[in-house]
Design a protein around this motif. Structure first.
Motif, PDB file in Angstrom:
ATOM      1  N   LEU A  98      -7.389  -4.077 -11.615  1.00 44.91           N
ATOM      2  CA  LEU A  98      -6.162  -4.678 -11.105  1.00 44.91           C
ATOM      3  C   LEU A  98      -5.112  -4.754 -12.205  1.00 44.91           C
ATOM      4  CD1 LEU A  98      -7.437  -7.650  -8.882  1.00 44.91           C
ATOM      5  CD2 LEU A  98      -6.447  -5.485  -8.107  1.00 44.91           C
ATOM      6  N   PHE A  99      -5.556  -5.093 -13.395  1.00 44.08           N
ATOM      7  CA  PHE A  99      -4.662  -5.155 -14.542  1.00 44.08           C
ATOM      8  C   PHE A  99      -4.039  -3.783 -14.799  1.00 44.08           C
ATOM      9  CE2 PHE A  99      -3.627  -4.912 -19.027  1.00 44.08           C
ATOM     10  CZ  PHE A  99      -3.067  -6.148 -19.310  1.00 44.08           C
ATOM     11  N   GLN A 100      -4.876  -2.756 -14.790  1.00 40.09           N
ATOM     12  CA  GLN A 100      -4.382  -1.396 -14.990  1.00 40.09           C
ATOM     13  C   GLN A 100      -3.416  -0.985 -13.885  1.00 40.09           C
ATOM     14  OE1 GLN A 100      -8.195   0.901 -15.725  1.00 40.09           O
ATOM     15  NE2 GLN A 100      -6.814   1.913 -17.149  1.00 40.09           N
ATOM     16  N   LEU A 101      -3.744  -1.353 -12.660  1.00 38.10           N
ATOM     17  CA  LEU A 101      -2.903  -0.981 -11.527  1.00 38.10           C
ATOM     18  C   LEU A 101      -1.498  -1.571 -11.671  1.00 38.10           C
ATOM     19  CD1 LEU A 101      -2.845   0.499  -8.820  1.00 38.10           C
ATOM     20  CD2 LEU A 101      -3.656  -1.600  -7.725  1.00 38.10           C
ATOM     21  N   ALA A 102      -1.425  -2.782 -12.192  1.00 41.03           N
ATOM     22  CA  ALA A 102      -0.133  -3.446 -12.353  1.00 41.03           C
ATOM     23  C   ALA A 102       0.666  -2.881 -13.517  1.00 41.03           C
ATOM     24  CB  ALA A 102      -0.347  -4.947 -12.548  1.00 41.03           C
ATOM     25  N   PHE A 103      -0.027  -2.421 -14.558  1.00 43.26           N
ATOM     26  CA  PHE A 103       0.672  -2.036 -15.784  1.00 43.26           C
ATOM     27  C   PHE A 103       0.310  -0.637 -16.263  1.00 43.26           C
ATOM     28  CE2 PHE A 103       0.044  -6.725 -16.020  1.00 43.26           C
ATOM     29  CZ  PHE A 103       1.367  -7.071 -15.745  1.00 43.26           C
ATOM     30  N   SER A 104       0.442   0.333 -15.379  1.00 48.30           N
ATOM     31  CA  SER A 104       0.196   1.724 -15.747  1.00 48.30           C
ATOM     32  C   SER A 104       1.375   2.588 -15.308  1.00 48.30           C
ATOM     33  CB  SER A 104      -1.088   2.251 -15.087  1.00 48.30           C
ATOM     34  OG  SER A 104      -2.234   1.663 -15.651  1.00 48.30           O
ATOM     35  N   ARG A 139      -1.306   5.167 -12.107  1.00 48.50           N
ATOM     36  CA  ARG A 139      -1.431   4.179 -11.045  1.00 48.50           C
ATOM     37  C   ARG A 139      -2.094   4.755  -9.803  1.00 48.50           C
ATOM     38  NH1 ARG A 139       4.121   2.049  -9.031  1.00 48.50           N
ATOM     39  NH2 ARG A 139       4.037   4.007  -7.868  1.00 48.50           N
ATOM     40  N   LYS A 140      -1.753   5.990  -9.451  1.00 52.12           N
ATOM     41  CA  LYS A 140      -2.339   6.620  -8.267  1.00 52.12           C
ATOM     42  C   LYS A 140      -3.851   6.740  -8.397  1.00 52.12           C
ATOM     43  CE  LYS A 140      -1.891  10.666  -5.269  1.00 52.12           C
ATOM     44  NZ  LYS A 140      -1.195  11.966  -5.052  1.00 52.12           N
ATOM     45  N   GLU A 141      -4.297   7.115  -9.592  1.00 54.37           N
ATOM     46  CA  GLU A 141      -5.742   7.253  -9.855  1.00 54.37           C
ATOM     47  C   GLU A 141      -6.448   5.903  -9.751  1.00 54.37           C
ATOM     48  OE1 GLU A 141      -8.431   7.867 -13.853  1.00 54.37           O
ATOM     49  OE2 GLU A 141      -6.601   9.077 -13.664  1.00 54.37           O
ATOM     50  N   VAL A 142      -5.848   4.863 -10.331  1.00 52.21           N
ATOM     51  CA  VAL A 142      -6.456   3.531 -10.301  1.00 52.21           C
ATOM     52  C   VAL A 142      -6.436   2.956  -8.890  1.00 52.21           C
ATOM     53  CG1 VAL A 142      -6.330   1.182 -11.221  1.00 52.21           C
ATOM     54  CG2 VAL A 142      -5.806   3.122 -12.701  1.00 52.21           C
ATOM     55  N   TYR A 143      -5.361   3.212  -8.161  1.00 49.47           N
ATOM     56  CA  TYR A 143      -5.253   2.705  -6.786  1.00 49.47           C
ATOM     57  C   TYR A 143      -6.363   3.277  -5.903  1.00 49.47           C
ATOM     58  CZ  TYR A 143      -3.549   1.871  -2.075  1.00 49.47           C
ATOM     59  OH  TYR A 143      -3.453   1.499  -0.746  1.00 49.47           O
ATOM     60  N   GLN A 173       0.825  -1.204   0.000  1.00 52.17           N
ATOM     61  CA  GLN A 173       0.000   0.000   0.000  1.00 52.17           C
ATOM     62  C   GLN A 173       0.864   1.260   0.000  1.00 52.17           C
ATOM     63  OE1 GLN A 173      -2.304  -1.176   3.484  1.00 52.17           O
ATOM     64  NE2 GLN A 173      -4.185  -1.218   2.261  1.00 52.17           N
ATOM     65  N   LYS A 174       1.921   1.241   0.779  1.00 49.12           N
ATOM     66  CA  LYS A 174       2.830   2.395   0.822  1.00 49.12           C
ATOM     67  C   LYS A 174       3.475   2.611  -0.548  1.00 49.12           C
ATOM     68  CE  LYS A 174       4.016   2.131   5.730  1.00 49.12           C
ATOM     69  NZ  LYS A 174       5.108   1.855   6.720  1.00 49.12           N
ATOM     70  N   LYS A 175       3.830   1.514  -1.216  1.00 52.06           N
ATOM     71  CA  LYS A 175       4.425   1.615  -2.543  1.00 52.06           C
ATOM     72  C   LYS A 175       3.444   2.222  -3.536  1.00 52.06           C
ATOM     73  CE  LYS A 175       5.262  -2.202  -4.848  1.00 52.06           C
ATOM     74  NZ  LYS A 175       5.905  -3.466  -5.286  1.00 52.06           N
ATOM     75  N   MET A 176       2.176   1.845  -3.437  1.00 47.00           N
ATOM     76  CA  MET A 176       1.155   2.366  -4.340  1.00 47.00           C
ATOM     77  C   MET A 176       0.880   3.850  -4.090  1.00 47.00           C
ATOM     78  SD  MET A 176       0.183  -0.037  -6.421  1.00 47.00           S
ATOM     79  CE  MET A 176       1.913  -0.557  -6.401  1.00 47.00           C
TER      80      MET A 176
END
Length: 242
Positions: free
Chosen positions: A148-154, A159-163, A15-18
């Motif tokens: 989840l797919f977007q979160l892994a490969f954005s 990534r912040k928006e998807v998270y 979570q901290k990484k995201m």
């Protein structure tokens, strides 16, 4: 639900990484990718764009990824985690073998790797959802898989928006319109651009004769590793409410 301390620590670390701000490295990589896009053959762009459009379509309204998946009910959280770990190992090996095979075949087989790898990734995500007890026949659960797919490969910025969506899914899911309305407005172009920009730099090396097999195997193994970590922690957040 009793949860191992290790699981909680892994989730909080992820979570901290995201939640980290975009790094200078991330911004530089984005600029480099923009330049790379200008020299990548249009033929390759077309293959990736078409493959992702078909994948999004199959995920949201098709049965390609649901027919062989059986939802796992009435089991412990520990058992779900064990099954997901087994799935990660299985799909990482499958992806590595596929990457080595297409990478050794030059540019034509290298291009074929894009749709093949997409299929492996999506099958893994559907199996993972079922292991955690979610019904993949439900439209909103299939949509969660795409996030989840977007979160892994954005990119770090996207990534912040998807998270934010993934981490607040219980609230967000009530804002999703009907399946028909959502499909009419899906921005699949933005979706495929984010994915393409994330993986192009590495995957282009797979097309180089002589090193393609090694790069293909290593890259695909890594991509499934990243996807596995993202999927596990995405579902952990929902189940553990952390």
């Amino acid at each position: 639900m009793t949860v191992d301390v290790r699981v909680q620590d892994e989730l909080r670390s992820w979570q901290k990484k995201m939640e980290k701000r975009q790094s200078m490295t991330g911004r530089l990589a984005k600029r480099l990718q923009t330049k790379m896009n200008q020299i990548i053959p249009e033929k390759v762009h077309h293959v990736v764009t078409t493959s992702i459009k078909k994948m999004v379509h199959a995920t949201l309204i098709g049965s390609e990824y649901t027919t062989s998946v059986k939802r796992i009910d009435h089991t412990s959280f520990e058992e779900r985690e064990r099954r997901v770990d087994e799935a990660i190992k299985k799909y990482k090996k499958t992806a590595a073998v596929e990457g080595a095979g297409t990478g050794a075949g030059g540019i034509l087989l290298g291009m074929a790797d894009f749709p093949l790898l997409l299929g492996i990734k999506m099958k893994f995500l559907f199996e993972t959802a079922s292991c955690y007890g979610y019904d993949v026949n439900n439209f909103r659960e299939r949509l969660f898989i795409l996030y989840l797919f977007q979160l892994a490969f954005s990119s770090e910025e996207k990534r912040k928006e998807v998270y934010e969506i993934v981490s607040n899914w219980d609230a967000y899911v009530h804002t999703i319109p009907t399946e028909e309305e959502y499909l009419e407005n899906i921005n699949w172009k933005e979706f495929q651009l984010e994915y393409r920009d994330h993986i192009d730099l590495v995957k282009m090396l797979q097309l180089i004769p002589g090193v393609g097999a090694i790069v293909g195997a290593a890259a695909n193994y890594h991509f499934l590793d990243v996807l596995g970590e993202t999927a596990k922690n995405g579902y952990r957040m929902r189940l553990l409410k952390l």
